[in-house]
Design an enzyme around this catalytic site. Structure first.
Site, PDB file in Angstrom:
ATOM      1  CB  SER A  12      -0.904  -0.006   1.227  1.00 58.00           C
ATOM      2  OG  SER A  12      -0.104  -0.213   2.366  1.00 58.00           O
ATOM      3  CB  THR A  24      -2.536   5.527   3.699  1.00 57.26           C
ATOM      4  OG1 THR A  24      -3.092   5.371   2.407  1.00 57.26           O
ATOM      5  CG2 THR A  24      -1.861   6.877   3.822  1.00 57.26           C
ATOM      6  CB  THR A  63      -0.919   6.164   0.209  1.00 53.28           C
ATOM      7  OG1 THR A  63      -1.740   5.020   0.023  1.00 53.28           O
ATOM      8  CG2 THR A  63      -1.482   7.283  -0.663  1.00 53.28           C
ATOM      9  NE  ARG A  87      -8.899   7.521  -5.235  1.00 54.07           N
ATOM     10  CZ  ARG A  87      -8.376   7.351  -4.023  1.00 54.07           C
ATOM     11  NH1 ARG A  87      -7.083   7.141  -3.885  1.00 54.07           N
ATOM     12  NH2 ARG A  87      -9.129   7.388  -2.952  1.00 54.07           N
ATOM     13  CB  VAL A  88      -5.233  12.349  -6.825  1.00 54.74           C
ATOM     14  CG1 VAL A  88      -4.576  12.915  -5.571  1.00 54.74           C
ATOM     15  CG2 VAL A  88      -4.222  12.301  -7.971  1.00 54.74           C
ATOM     16  N   GLY A  89      -6.155  10.406  -4.226  1.00 52.33           N
ATOM     17  CA  GLY A  89      -6.920  10.347  -2.980  1.00 52.33           C
ATOM     18  C   GLY A  89      -6.623  11.537  -2.078  1.00 52.33           C
ATOM     19  CG  ASP A  90      -7.134  10.785   2.053  1.00 49.90           C
ATOM     20  OD1 ASP A  90      -6.978   9.783   1.319  1.00 49.90           O
ATOM     21  OD2 ASP A  90      -6.898  10.765   3.279  1.00 49.90           O
ATOM     22  CB  THR A 117      -5.457   5.769   7.056  1.00 52.98           C
ATOM     23  OG1 THR A 117      -5.360   4.617   6.218  1.00 52.98           O
ATOM     24  CG2 THR A 117      -6.018   5.348   8.406  1.00 52.98           C
ATOM     25  N   GLY A 118      -7.877   5.563   4.969  1.00 54.24           N
ATOM     26  CA  GLY A 118      -9.196   5.074   4.608  1.00 54.24           C
ATOM     27  C   GLY A 118      -9.601   5.594   3.250  1.00 54.24           C
ATOM     28  N   GLY A 166     -10.230   7.889   0.629  1.00 55.19           N
ATOM     29  CA  GLY A 166      -9.851   9.289   0.466  1.00 55.19           C
ATOM     30  C   GLY A 166     -10.991  10.191   0.060  1.00 55.19           C
TER      31      GLY A 166
HETATM   32  N1  ASP Z   1      -6.450   7.269   1.901  1.00 58.30           N
HETATM   33  C1  ASP Z   1      -5.886   6.513   0.824  1.00 58.30           C
HETATM   34  C2  ASP Z   1      -6.546   6.914  -0.463  1.00 58.30           C
HETATM   35  O1  ASP Z   1      -7.728   7.128  -0.507  1.00 58.30           O
HETATM   36  C3  ASP Z   1      -6.009   5.039   0.984  1.00 58.30           C
HETATM   37  C4  ASP Z   1      -5.501   4.453   2.262  1.00 58.30           C
HETATM   38  O2  ASP Z   1      -5.664   5.033   3.338  1.00 58.30           O
HETATM   39  O3  ASP Z   1      -4.934   3.370   2.208  1.00 58.30           O
HETATM   40  O4  ASP Z   1      -5.851   6.919  -1.475  1.00 58.30           O
END
Ligand code: ASP
Length: 339
Positions: A101, A203, A221, A231-234, A254-255, A257
């Site tokens: 990850s 993450t 991450t 795609r871009v997360g948080d 984490t989680g 995004g």
């Molecule tokens: N927060 C991350 C995302 O959405 C994923 C993760 O926490 O593993 O990209």
């Protein structure tokens, strides 16, 4: 002393404190430079007392937080700052090919391409970030370079990679055999379902407080596995996956995004702490904001926070979120509360 002299002196001390802040000096160092003048400068006086009490503390998400914090403290022992602790901690996890990850070995997007997101922020509010970065093993170090070597906060995609190469980072193939195999398996079903449950997100978010009372944070991450390309997360978004205010506290997420971005989660946690909440209450309130605003049956988000005094807190929507807490005296994995 006459009134004018007194206010002149206050003004001088205030200016010196500002200049010291710009130079990156801690309130503790500024106060030492100011010596006895401090009795007249209540703001700094208060900071000095707090800084003297600062016990170096690190909190990092998930099991890999333990090794990350260990390496972070090694950086501190070598004279590093909170930001050095963050970078060292991130690198040990980023280079671990077994982790699916983060960094090398991270699961690819649905087209089989590994893209990395990372950011960092320091006690002065300086920030750096990279998103959708390919072929570079240490994205958080690149984010730090963005922060320190450019007038910008965020670089993405090809531009981020070009910058990394210019800065001397090596181009490497991040797709390990293990990750490739997992992608092949996923392709059999080819079900595009970027939901996050307890099994598939790891993450690393890292928060550190050093002896000088400086706070820093980092987040790194490979994002949601088998995501859409682009795609871009948080995690690289300042305010979502990470936020630091050196005078208040720091938070990371984490989680899924998308849920964190929609609620500007880490910024919210820090703002709640600014309003007087403990890190624990702030994390719980930010999680509740998500629960109240969307269907969380299939999604997980966890917040981790550390305030400028070294108090920490963590909370997640569902069970299963844990984090490592390390000080000079001890290091332990803690299961976060949830609900
Ligand atoms: N927060 C991350 C995302 O959405 C994923 C993760 O926490 O593993 O990209």
């Amino acid at each position: 002393m006459g009134k004018t002299n007194k206010s002149n002196r206050r003004e001088f001390i205030g200016r010196l404190a500002t200049i010291g802040g710009v130079l990156g000096l801690s309130p503790f160092t500024i106060n030492r430079m100011l010596g006895s003048e401090l009795t007249e400068f209540e703001g700094s006086q208060k900071l000095e007392l707090e800084a003297e009490k600062a016990q170096a503390t690190m909190v990092s998400t998930w099991n890999h937080g333990l090794i990350a914090n260990k390496v972070g403290f090694e950086a501190l022992a070598k004279g590093g700052s909170a930001l050095d602790m963050i970078e060292a901690a991130a690198r040990i996890v980023e280079k671990d090919a077994e982790g699916l990850s983060v960094g090398l070995g991270g699961l690819p997007d649905r087209d089989g391409i590994v893209t990395l997101d990372a950011c960092c922020m320091d006690h002065l509010g300086r920030a750096g970030s990279v998103a959708a970065l390919q072929d570079i093993m240490y994205p958080l170090s690149v984010a730090r370079k963005v922060m320190e070597e450019t007038p910008h906060v965020m670089l993405v995609g090809e531009g981020a990679k070009m910058f990394a190469l210019e800065q001397g980072f090596e181009s490497v193939n991040l797709l390990t055999e293990k990750a490739h195999e997992a992608w092949q398996k996923w392709k059999v079903k080819n079900e595009y379902k970027p939901v996050i449950n307890i099994e598939n997100h790891d993450t690393i978010g890292i928060l550190a407080l050093d002896h000088e009372g400086r706070l820093s944070g980092g987040c790194t991450t490979s994002g949601v596995s088998f995501k859409m390309h682009g795609r871009v997360g948080d995690s690289p978004i300042i305010g979502a996956g990470l936020f630091v205010d050196g005078n208040v506290g720091a938070a990371t997420a984490t989680g899924l995004g998308e849920a964190v971005m929609r609620t500007v989660g880490s910024f919210l946690v820090v703002e709640l702490m600014r309003g007087g909440m403990s890190p624990q209450d702030a994390c719980e309130t930010a999680v509740k904001r998500i629960i109240d605003s969307m269907d969380v049956t299939d999604l997980q988000v966890g917040y981790l926070a550390l305030d400028k005094h070294g108090n920490h807190g963590a909370h997640a929507i569902h069970g299963g979120f844990n984090y490592a807490l390390t000080t000079e005296k001890s290091s332990e994995l803690i299961n976060a509360s949830n609900g």
